[in-house]
Design an enzyme around this catalytic site. Sequence first.
Site, PDB file in Angstrom:
ATOM      1  CG  ASP A  42     -12.404  10.399  -1.861  1.00 31.70           C
ATOM      2  OD1 ASP A  42     -12.468   9.516  -0.992  1.00 31.70           O
ATOM      3  OD2 ASP A  42     -11.760  10.263  -2.926  1.00 31.70           O
ATOM      4  CG  ASP A  43     -14.873   7.530   2.752  1.00 26.38           C
ATOM      5  OD1 ASP A  43     -16.087   7.480   2.997  1.00 26.38           O
ATOM      6  OD2 ASP A  43     -14.050   6.722   3.187  1.00 26.38           O
ATOM      7  CD1 TRP A  97     -15.530  -0.271  -7.181  1.00 27.31           C
ATOM      8  CD2 TRP A  97     -17.411   0.327  -8.230  1.00 27.31           C
ATOM      9  NE1 TRP A  97     -16.429  -1.285  -7.024  1.00 27.31           N
ATOM     10  CE2 TRP A  97     -17.596  -0.948  -7.661  1.00 27.31           C
ATOM     11  CE3 TRP A  97     -18.467   0.896  -8.942  1.00 27.31           C
ATOM     12  CZ2 TRP A  97     -18.794  -1.664  -7.791  1.00 27.31           C
ATOM     13  CZ3 TRP A  97     -19.645   0.186  -9.065  1.00 27.31           C
ATOM     14  CH2 TRP A  97     -19.806  -1.079  -8.494  1.00 27.31           C
ATOM     15  CG  ASP A  98     -11.529   3.258  -2.393  1.00 29.50           C
ATOM     16  OD1 ASP A  98     -10.655   2.403  -2.617  1.00 29.50           O
ATOM     17  OD2 ASP A  98     -11.338   4.259  -1.685  1.00 29.50           O
ATOM     18  CG  ASN A 140     -10.320   1.562   0.917  1.00 31.79           C
ATOM     19  OD1 ASN A 140      -9.170   1.845   0.615  1.00 31.79           O
ATOM     20  ND2 ASN A 140     -11.354   2.313   0.580  1.00 31.79           N
ATOM     21  NE  ARG A 186      -9.850   3.119   5.324  1.00 31.03           N
ATOM     22  CZ  ARG A 186     -10.424   4.000   4.523  1.00 31.03           C
ATOM     23  NH1 ARG A 186     -11.405   3.651   3.735  1.00 31.03           N
ATOM     24  NH2 ARG A 186     -10.032   5.239   4.499  1.00 31.03           N
ATOM     25  CG  ASP A 218      -4.578   5.676  -0.963  1.00 26.25           C
ATOM     26  OD1 ASP A 218      -5.215   6.172  -1.911  1.00 26.25           O
ATOM     27  OD2 ASP A 218      -5.108   4.945  -0.101  1.00 26.25           O
ATOM     28  CD1 TRP A 268      -2.820   1.589   0.659  1.00 26.63           C
ATOM     29  CD2 TRP A 268      -1.396   2.363   2.200  1.00 26.63           C
ATOM     30  NE1 TRP A 268      -3.240   2.856   1.015  1.00 26.63           N
ATOM     31  CE2 TRP A 268      -2.382   3.348   1.969  1.00 26.63           C
ATOM     32  CE3 TRP A 268      -0.384   2.631   3.135  1.00 26.63           C
ATOM     33  CZ2 TRP A 268      -2.389   4.574   2.633  1.00 26.63           C
ATOM     34  CZ3 TRP A 268      -0.392   3.856   3.797  1.00 26.63           C
ATOM     35  CH2 TRP A 268      -1.390   4.803   3.542  1.00 26.63           C
TER      36      TRP A 268
HETATM   37  C1  DGJ Z   1      -8.673   4.952  -0.371  1.00 29.78           C
HETATM   38  C2  DGJ Z   1      -8.472   5.768  -1.617  1.00 29.78           C
HETATM   39  O1  DGJ Z   1      -7.351   5.315  -2.312  1.00 29.78           O
HETATM   40  C3  DGJ Z   1      -8.365   7.239  -1.232  1.00 29.78           C
HETATM   41  O2  DGJ Z   1      -8.069   8.011  -2.346  1.00 29.78           O
HETATM   42  C4  DGJ Z   1      -9.656   7.647  -0.584  1.00 29.78           C
HETATM   43  O3  DGJ Z   1     -10.703   7.574  -1.521  1.00 29.78           O
HETATM   44  C5  DGJ Z   1      -9.949   6.783   0.619  1.00 29.78           C
HETATM   45  N1  DGJ Z   1      -9.885   5.389   0.302  1.00 29.78           N
HETATM   46  C6  DGJ Z   1     -11.289   7.113   1.192  1.00 29.78           C
HETATM   47  O4  DGJ Z   1     -11.646   6.276   2.207  1.00 29.78           O
END
Ligand code: DGJ
Length: 721
Positions: free
Chosen positions: A360-361, A471-472, A474, A437, A541, A195
């Site tokens: 964003d989020d 579209w994330d 995580n 997370r 990121d 990451w």
């Molecule tokens: C991970 C993404 O890579 C970031 O750019 C951002 O959108 C965060 N998630 C938001 O939780």
Amino acid sequence: MTTEPARPVPSSSAGASRRVQLDEESGTVMLRTDRGAYVLRVDRAAGTVRHVHWGASLPLADAVSLPLWSENDNSFAGRWDGTEEYPVDGGARFAAPALEVRFADGSSPVEPTVQDVVLLEGDHVAVLLRDCTRPLAWHLHYRVPPDGDVLERWTEFVHTGAPQDGDVLLVRYASAHWPLPQRADWRLSAVHGGWSAEGHLERSALPVGETTLGSRRGHTGHHANPWIALDPQDTGEEHGDVWVVALASSGSWRITAQRTAAGRTGVLAGEGHEGAELRLRPGGRHRTAVSLAVHSSHGFGGASRSFHRHLRAHVLPHPQELRPVLYNSWEATWFEVSEDNQIALARRAAAVGAELFVLDDGWFRGREDDRSGLGDWTPHPKRFPRGLRPLSDEVHRLGMAFGLWVEPEMVNADSDLYRAHPAWVLHLPDRTATELRHQMVLDFSRPEVTDWALGWLRRLVTENAVDFLKWDFNRSFTEAGTHAGGPDARRVHVDHARGLYRVLDQLRAEFPQLRIEACAGGGGRVDAGILSRTDQVWTSDNTDAVDRLRIQHGFSQLYPARVMSAWVTDSPNPLTGRTVPLRFRFHSAMAGVLGIGGDLTRWTDAELAEAAELVQVYKDIRAVVQRGEQFRLLPPGNGPLTAVQYVDEDRTVVLIWRPSTAYGPPEPPLRLRGLEAEARYRDEDTGREWSGATLMAFGIPLPDLPPGDCASALIRLRRGW
Ligand code: DGJ
């Protein structure tokens, strides 16, 4: 890229195709790319398909008579190991197989027999094989796209039996095995990382044995990417032979480079990993992901350009479009979003020239931080009391498109969705549901889950006039078993991504204007499969402009600048603390799809003015960056300078960075690539002129870089003045 099964054409047309040639008598099949050839021979008597040649172009007459690699002659050696197009687990074969099964009686040896060779529409040939007695057939598909040097292969499995035959478990089900020519030595190139540190390119000698890269995480992964390159140890950036194999898959995957002690080398590429088995019921079929491969005799750069061309021309959904300059609010407001602060950012973003504003989020119900809310996709009542429409309208009024962050495959335990459907997550009833997370993965292999996702996505897009989705995704999979359980419970490692593809396909069909950025905590899901359904990817990121040079260098090995989303963020960088001048940050991000992700409400007037000027410069060069051929002139880490060049028709752009300075002799002129030797090129900023021959042989004098660390420059050249 081929996504639908091909239709057979009458056999009378066999042998007539320009890019696929068939010699019926010898069983030789020749696939021709623009600059090369791939040859196989179907041996009906032995029930196998042997590899003949992959590399430079050859006449069919020669290919027909080329000798096959001789069979091993002792009782301890695999007879054909390393020489077959699709080795199975069965007979005198001891190398890692492409196909391994478990029949209903628990037995596994496969005994192949050739059924047919079929020429299909669109430069596509299929070799149909089946087990000589058991109810399993497998069809090897080869396709040569109409232009370029990339080959496509995949395999389709069919359970040909009746209910009384029981199920067949596919234990290994590679898309392809790609045998390589004989060379004394091999070197393997691949990217590794994690990451915020994706795409670190490494090259090392290929040992005898099996070298496997892969993902057991249910998604492509930050730690590796589904491609490898093999060269005979003497290949350079712009010279020498290299063979690259990639996989268009967004779930778990495995690529194995296998070098036998007898001197044969080949690459297996496929979805899944050991233990991720697929059950075929009577009548059932499974089609693998496509494996892409290229041979280049123009070095690593030549192979990358072949892939870039292929992805742009045949994989991306909207190859002709130029990607807009994006503004994203994540690093400006983190979770603390509101209608007011987003409108303030949007006004500034529009003023500096952004064309797309992405919220964003943090915008949805229950999302105070990363502990809650995922799954409840309606606007946060306190942060957006009037819903999202007023923000969307204002963004449109400012002349920008409106984009929104979503993470449809995830849920927080603290959400109404999880309270209503706890069984929708990947889970095993007696195991802890691991949270990473603070979230869990929704099982997208289940139609009720994907139907739910489609339902709210449709509503969200329609009600808020959304033009773009980020579209994330995580977290990686844990406890990855399906609700169905049983022997193929782990097929979710393959099927989740297919469920995701179905949702993306459906959404695109219903909203043809919608554009999508794929993201998985940065670059955790970058592959040719997701790129056939999305328009760009969030690269990492890590937005530190210096770290990005290395990440972008790794990214460019396979993927074109046209999909590499890169933002200019604040300085010092929130992740690394490094202070970097605005111009360098822009130049770093201009190497891909430029975006801005800083808190513009805190930028000074001078910074905003400089940003506006640099956005204009990017708009001037973006067609060259996004459509051009890319040449990696100086890789990061090999000296004080890093440089990348793009060539598109009559224009050339060069970006040069010096992340840190050191006293030493002056740098030599920078030798350019890909120009016309006879043509004249004029520097659009200084007016100086050179011939293409001079620029390629002697080089362009380096522009004066400002003193100190993090200096950068941009050169624009136009041909024919
Ligand atoms: C991970 C993404 O890579 C970031 O750019 C951002 O959108 C965060 N998630 C938001 O939780």
